[in-house]
Design a protein around this motif. Structure first.
Motif, short mmCIF file in Angstrom:
data_model
loop_
_atom_site.label_atom_id
_atom_site.label_comp_id
_atom_site.label_asym_id
_atom_site.label_seq_id
_atom_site.Cartn_x
_atom_site.Cartn_y
_atom_site.Cartn_z
N MET A 10 35.40 47.31 24.26
CA MET A 10 34.07 48.39 25.11
C MET A 10 35.65 49.21 25.31
SD MET A 10 31.61 49.07 27.22
CE MET A 10 30.19 48.34 26.10
N GLU A 11 35.66 50.49 24.95
CA GLU A 11 36.79 51.75 25.21
C GLU A 11 35.79 52.27 26.89
OE1 GLU A 11 37.44 53.92 22.16
OE2 GLU A 11 38.48 52.77 21.83
N ILE A 12 36.58 52.25 27.87
CA ILE A 12 36.50 53.56 29.00
C ILE A 12 35.82 54.83 28.17
CG2 ILE A 12 37.34 54.61 30.89
CD1 ILE A 12 39.19 51.65 31.03
N ALA A 13 34.71 55.24 29.13
CA ALA A 13 34.72 56.66 28.25
C ALA A 13 33.54 57.29 29.31
CB ALA A 13 33.46 56.07 26.88
N HIS A 14 33.33 58.33 28.77
CA HIS A 14 32.06 58.76 30.14
C HIS A 14 31.23 58.25 30.83
CE1 HIS A 14 30.70 61.92 32.74
NE2 HIS A 14 29.41 61.99 32.03
N ARG A 15 31.12 57.60 32.03
CA ARG A 15 30.05 57.25 32.39
C ARG A 15 30.14 54.91 32.01
NH1 ARG A 15 24.88 60.35 33.96
NH2 ARG A 15 25.66 62.27 35.06
N ARG A 16 30.81 54.62 31.56
CA ARG A 16 30.71 53.57 31.82
C ARG A 16 31.69 53.14 33.14
NH1 ARG A 16 32.55 52.60 25.59
NH2 ARG A 16 31.16 53.12 24.84
N VAL A 17 31.91 52.02 34.11
CA VAL A 17 32.51 51.30 34.80
C VAL A 17 33.58 51.20 34.43
CG1 VAL A 17 32.13 49.88 37.23
CG2 VAL A 17 30.25 51.51 35.68
N ALA A 18 34.14 51.18 34.73
CA ALA A 18 36.00 50.30 34.47
C ALA A 18 36.38 50.14 35.83
CB ALA A 18 36.91 51.25 34.54
N THR A 19 37.03 48.37 36.05
CA THR A 19 38.08 47.61 36.60
C THR A 19 39.21 47.88 36.71
OG1 THR A 19 35.58 46.46 36.52
CG2 THR A 19 38.08 45.83 38.10
N VAL A 20 39.85 48.68 37.24
CA VAL A 20 41.89 48.20 37.61
C VAL A 20 42.28 48.14 38.16
CG1 VAL A 20 41.04 50.29 35.28
CG2 VAL A 20 42.08 50.50 37.87
N HIS A 21 43.55 47.08 37.61
CA HIS A 21 44.75 46.78 38.78
C HIS A 21 45.34 48.18 38.92
CE1 HIS A 21 43.22 43.95 41.62
NE2 HIS A 21 42.77 43.25 39.82
N PHE A 22 46.37 49.25 39.29
CA PHE A 22 47.28 49.62 39.89
C PHE A 22 48.52 49.26 40.63
CE2 PHE A 22 43.79 52.11 41.94
CZ PHE A 22 44.74 52.50 42.86
N THR A 23 49.54 50.16 41.11
CA THR A 23 50.57 50.22 41.68
C THR A 23 50.69 51.72 41.19
OG1 THR A 23 51.05 48.48 40.85
CG2 THR A 23 52.56 49.86 42.00
N LEU A 24 50.97 52.28 42.42
CA LEU A 24 51.84 53.38 42.34
C LEU A 24 52.62 54.36 43.13
CD1 LEU A 24 49.85 57.04 41.86
CD2 LEU A 24 48.69 56.78 43.79
N SER A 25 53.80 55.05 42.39
CA SER A 25 55.13 54.99 43.43
C SER A 25 54.82 56.32 43.69
CB SER A 25 55.91 54.14 42.19
OG SER A 25 55.49 53.04 42.60
N ASP A 26 56.08 56.57 44.00
CA ASP A 26 56.53 58.69 43.82
C ASP A 26 57.44 58.78 42.68
OD1 ASP A 26 58.84 57.79 45.22
OD2 ASP A 26 57.97 58.41 47.62
#
Length: 151
Positions: A1-17
């Motif tokens: 199933m693809e991420i699309a409008h009004r679907r619930v996604a669970t993600v891990h992420f790392t944000l860097s500068d």
């Protein structure tokens, strides 16, 4: 199933500068769970997640205008120290709530001198290009309750 409008996604992420300095990560913590298309995460990350599926891993560069926006010099103000007489002088780094013509605004004290205190109402990440390393953990259809009330 693809991420699309009004679907619930669970993600891990790392944000860097831009320099590679890590700002935040979900690794070692619970992943981010959000409803796609509702504006609850920064625009650049949400756009990059569109159409992704569980198991996808990718990197994305997010310019300020699709992240936390540009810095606004008008949100930085030098105020007389006398403005703070009732509650004492705040410390550099202290967060305060200011009342403005447009309503309340969270500000951070950035400098103090003999005559004034400087506060900044910009998000600390405003004006900064960001880089995200992302892993999609799961995607599912939102429940009727989640659609009506949010997550």
């Amino acid at each position: 199933m693809e991420i699309a409008h009004r679907r619930v996604a669970t993600v891990h992420f790392t944000l860097s500068d831009d320099s590679g300095q890590r700002i935040t990560t979900t690794h070692g913590h619970d992943p981010l769970v959000y409803m796609h298309g509702t504006g609850t995460i920064i625009q650049g990350l949400e756009q990059a997640l569109e159409g992704r599926q569980a198991g996808d891993r990718f990197s994305v560069d997010i310019p300020p205008e699709r992240g936390f926006g540009p810095r606004h010099d008008g949100l930085v103000q030098r105020l007389p120290r006398s403005t703070f007489t009732g509650r004492g002088i705040p410390a550099v780094g202290e967060k305060l709530r200011a009342q403005t013509e447009k309503g309340p605004l969270d500000v951070v004290v950035t400098a103090i001198d003999a005559d004034s205190i400087t506060v900044d109402g910009n998000n600390p990440l405003a004006g900064r290009p960001l880089h995200a390393e992302v892993e999609v953990v799961a995607v599912r259809v939102a429940t009727p309750q989640e659609i009506q009330f949010g997550l």
